[in-house]
Design an enzyme around this catalytic site. Structure first.
Site, PDB file in Angstrom:
ATOM      1  N   ASP A  21       0.760  -1.070  -0.143  1.00 29.34           N
ATOM      2  CA  ASP A  21      -0.017   0.086   0.043  1.00 29.34           C
ATOM      3  C   ASP A  21       0.945   1.265   0.092  1.00 29.34           C
ATOM      4  O   ASP A  21       1.884   1.251   0.336  1.00 29.34           O
ATOM      5  CB  ASP A  21      -0.910  -0.045   1.235  1.00 29.34           C
ATOM      6  CG  ASP A  21      -2.123   1.008   1.162  1.00 29.34           C
ATOM      7  OD1 ASP A  21      -2.455   1.335  -0.076  1.00 29.34           O
ATOM      8  OD2 ASP A  21      -2.583   1.337   2.066  1.00 29.34           O
ATOM      9  N   ASN A  23       1.211   3.434  -2.939  1.00 30.64           N
ATOM     10  CA  ASN A  23       1.613   3.964  -4.219  1.00 30.64           C
ATOM     11  C   ASN A  23       1.144   5.471  -4.695  1.00 30.64           C
ATOM     12  O   ASN A  23       1.876   6.137  -5.067  1.00 30.64           O
ATOM     13  CB  ASN A  23       1.237   3.071  -5.399  1.00 30.64           C
ATOM     14  CG  ASN A  23       1.768   1.497  -5.228  1.00 30.64           C
ATOM     15  OD1 ASN A  23       2.639   1.368  -4.410  1.00 30.64           O
ATOM     16  ND2 ASN A  23       1.330   0.720  -6.089  1.00 30.64           N
ATOM     17  N   ARG A  25       0.104   7.700  -2.724  1.00 31.08           N
ATOM     18  CA  ARG A  25       0.500   8.696  -1.900  1.00 31.08           C
ATOM     19  C   ARG A  25       2.093   9.086  -2.220  1.00 31.08           C
ATOM     20  O   ARG A  25       2.538  10.313  -2.205  1.00 31.08           O
ATOM     21  CB  ARG A  25       0.612   8.667  -0.362  1.00 31.08           C
ATOM     22  CG  ARG A  25      -0.802   8.718   0.163  1.00 31.08           C
ATOM     23  CD  ARG A  25      -1.312   8.003   1.587  1.00 31.08           C
ATOM     24  NE  ARG A  25      -1.528   6.679   1.204  1.00 31.08           N
ATOM     25  CZ  ARG A  25      -1.363   5.665   2.152  1.00 31.08           C
ATOM     26  NH1 ARG A  25      -0.883   6.051   3.390  1.00 31.08           N
ATOM     27  NH2 ARG A  25      -1.896   4.347   1.964  1.00 31.08           N
ATOM     28  N   GLU A  68     -12.728  -4.371  -3.809  1.00 36.23           N
ATOM     29  CA  GLU A  68     -13.142  -2.914  -3.777  1.00 36.23           C
ATOM     30  C   GLU A  68     -12.401  -1.821  -4.835  1.00 36.23           C
ATOM     31  O   GLU A  68     -12.810  -0.726  -4.914  1.00 36.23           O
ATOM     32  CB  GLU A  68     -12.692  -2.383  -2.168  1.00 36.23           C
ATOM     33  CG  GLU A  68     -13.811  -3.184  -1.385  1.00 36.23           C
ATOM     34  CD  GLU A  68     -13.539  -4.642  -0.891  1.00 36.23           C
ATOM     35  OE1 GLU A  68     -12.391  -5.149  -1.050  1.00 36.23           O
ATOM     36  OE2 GLU A  68     -14.455  -5.263  -0.450  1.00 36.23           O
ATOM     37  N   ASN A  69     -11.032  -2.405  -5.211  1.00 36.49           N
ATOM     38  CA  ASN A  69     -10.339  -1.468  -5.940  1.00 36.49           C
ATOM     39  C   ASN A  69     -11.118  -1.337  -7.517  1.00 36.49           C
ATOM     40  O   ASN A  69     -10.818  -0.478  -8.147  1.00 36.49           O
ATOM     41  CB  ASN A  69      -8.940  -1.993  -6.107  1.00 36.49           C
ATOM     42  CG  ASN A  69      -8.033  -1.802  -5.199  1.00 36.49           C
ATOM     43  OD1 ASN A  69      -6.948  -2.735  -4.889  1.00 36.49           O
ATOM     44  ND2 ASN A  69      -8.288  -0.882  -4.383  1.00 36.49           N
ATOM     45  N   ARG A  72     -12.537   1.990  -8.125  1.00 36.03           N
ATOM     46  CA  ARG A  72     -11.489   3.506  -8.611  1.00 36.03           C
ATOM     47  C   ARG A  72     -11.919   3.846  -9.880  1.00 36.03           C
ATOM     48  O   ARG A  72     -12.502   3.371 -10.481  1.00 36.03           O
ATOM     49  CB  ARG A  72     -10.107   2.975  -8.369  1.00 36.03           C
ATOM     50  CG  ARG A  72      -9.729   2.711  -6.722  1.00 36.03           C
ATOM     51  CD  ARG A  72      -8.208   2.530  -6.639  1.00 36.03           C
ATOM     52  NE  ARG A  72      -7.725   2.039  -5.486  1.00 36.03           N
ATOM     53  CZ  ARG A  72      -6.527   2.383  -4.790  1.00 36.03           C
ATOM     54  NH1 ARG A  72      -5.506   2.508  -5.484  1.00 36.03           N
ATOM     55  NH2 ARG A  72      -6.500   1.877  -3.516  1.00 36.03           N
ATOM     56  N   ARG A 189       2.216  -5.081   6.391  1.00 39.60           N
ATOM     57  CA  ARG A 189       1.381  -3.841   5.658  1.00 39.60           C
ATOM     58  C   ARG A 189       2.019  -2.856   5.563  1.00 39.60           C
ATOM     59  O   ARG A 189       2.581  -1.987   6.643  1.00 39.60           O
ATOM     60  CB  ARG A 189      -0.066  -3.489   6.078  1.00 39.60           C
ATOM     61  CG  ARG A 189      -0.711  -2.361   5.150  1.00 39.60           C
ATOM     62  CD  ARG A 189      -2.024  -2.136   5.502  1.00 39.60           C
ATOM     63  NE  ARG A 189      -2.812  -1.405   4.559  1.00 39.60           N
ATOM     64  CZ  ARG A 189      -3.999  -1.283   4.230  1.00 39.60           C
ATOM     65  NH1 ARG A 189      -4.897  -2.218   4.730  1.00 39.60           N
ATOM     66  NH2 ARG A 189      -4.307  -0.529   3.346  1.00 39.60           N
ATOM     67  N   ARG A 195      -4.890  -1.372   9.208  1.00 36.19           N
ATOM     68  CA  ARG A 195      -6.159  -2.260   8.893  1.00 36.19           C
ATOM     69  C   ARG A 195      -5.689  -3.250   7.798  1.00 36.19           C
ATOM     70  O   ARG A 195      -4.648  -3.522   7.135  1.00 36.19           O
ATOM     71  CB  ARG A 195      -7.297  -1.527   8.188  1.00 36.19           C
ATOM     72  CG  ARG A 195      -6.754  -0.406   6.883  1.00 36.19           C
ATOM     73  CD  ARG A 195      -8.255   0.322   6.536  1.00 36.19           C
ATOM     74  NE  ARG A 195      -7.644   0.978   5.400  1.00 36.19           N
ATOM     75  CZ  ARG A 195      -7.435   2.567   5.723  1.00 36.19           C
ATOM     76  NH1 ARG A 195      -7.388   2.926   6.851  1.00 36.19           N
ATOM     77  NH2 ARG A 195      -6.973   3.170   4.669  1.00 36.19           N
TER      78      ARG A 195
END
Ligand code: IPE
Ligand code: IPE
Ligand code: MG
Length: 249
Positions: A21, A23, A25, A68-69, A72, A189, A195
């Protein structure tokens, strides 16, 4: 002594799972488009995969794209899908050189045909490799996977192939898309989020969790080795007490 040299080869996790996770930002911090972050993240995938192979880990699972992606923006989804195709084309050579076998979990039928074909081609090409198994979680979510297993178990019961009384935790594990893959020992993560975002919810029941602020495109072999060293300081009790563990080791 290098970080890698400090790792105890007799206490390695056999399965490490990673939520890659940060990328977007990472790119934004550089004034670039989010997609630049995804492209840069491919280097981290290569680094971590090689690091896992160097240590001789049995399984490495990477969360590449969640159910869920799909929500996007369309352009980002398209960029991620074409990145998957180019990475699979380019990196299959790396997999062969490192004796790595590619596998995938997720609702693969949902993938664009071209992505599915490339993925299947890499899976087939590496099928006889005997080293680390690299499992890509694509179009994956744990709730989808558990609901899918429930559906298959119900169908088998209706057909009379299994008895309702035979349904237990082992059977549910086997009916999951992750099937015979053992549960992860260690979950990493990146990007400072605490999360699990619908990843391997059933399988991480007793996994050790590790969170780092490092954004995925900055993650390198040494970050992976540092995480493994942290894992090696944990005591996994599985509900027992410390005193009971020694005799079983
Ligand atoms: C992880 O980076 C890659 C995918 C989820 C596909 P993100 O794209 O989630 O980056 P952030 O979390 O927005 O920074
Ligand atoms: C999790 O990252 C999914 C992947 C790494 C593929 P997300 O960026 O989608 O997760 P949330 O939305 O921040 O929880
Ligand atoms: Mg994210």
């Amino acid at each position: 002594m290098t970080l890698k040299d400090q790792i105890d080869r007799n206490n390695l996790p056999s399965h490490v799972a990673v939520i890659m996770d940060g990328n977007g930002r990472w790119a934004r911090q550089k004034g670039k488009h989010r997609i630049f972050g995804h492209k840069s993240g491919v280097t981290s995938v290569r680094e971590v995969t090689e690091a896992a192979a160097e240590l001789g880990l049995r399984y490495l699972t990477l969360y590449a794209f969640s159910t869920e992606n799909w929500n996007r923006p369309k352009e980002e989804i398209e960029a991620l899908m074409s990145l998957l195709v180019t990475s699979l084309s380019g990196e299959t050579k790396t997999l062969m050189e490192n004796n790595i076998r590619l596998m995938a979990i997720g609702d693969l039928q949902n993938l664009p045909g071209k992505v599915y074909k490339k993925l299947q081609a890499s899976i087939d090409k590496t099928a006889d490799n005997t080293g680390t198994r690299l499992v890509l979680a694509i179009s994956y979510s744990s709730r989808w996977e558990i609901a899918d297993a429930a559906k298959k178990i119900a169908a088998a019961a209706v057909k009379g192939d299994i008895k309702v009384d035979d349904i237990n935790t082992e059977m549910l594990s086997e009916y999951l898309n992750s099937g015979k893959i053992p549960d992860p020992d260690f979950l990493i993560r990146t990007s400072g989020e605490y999360r699990v975002s619908n990843f391997l919810l059933w399988q991480i029941a007793y996994s050790e969790l590790y969170f780092t602020d490092t954004l995925w495109p900055d993650f390198r072999k040494d970050d992976f080795f540092k995480a493994i060293l942290d894992y090696q300081h944990r005591e996994r009790r599985f509900g027992k007490i410390s005193e009971q563990l020694g005799s079983e080791k």
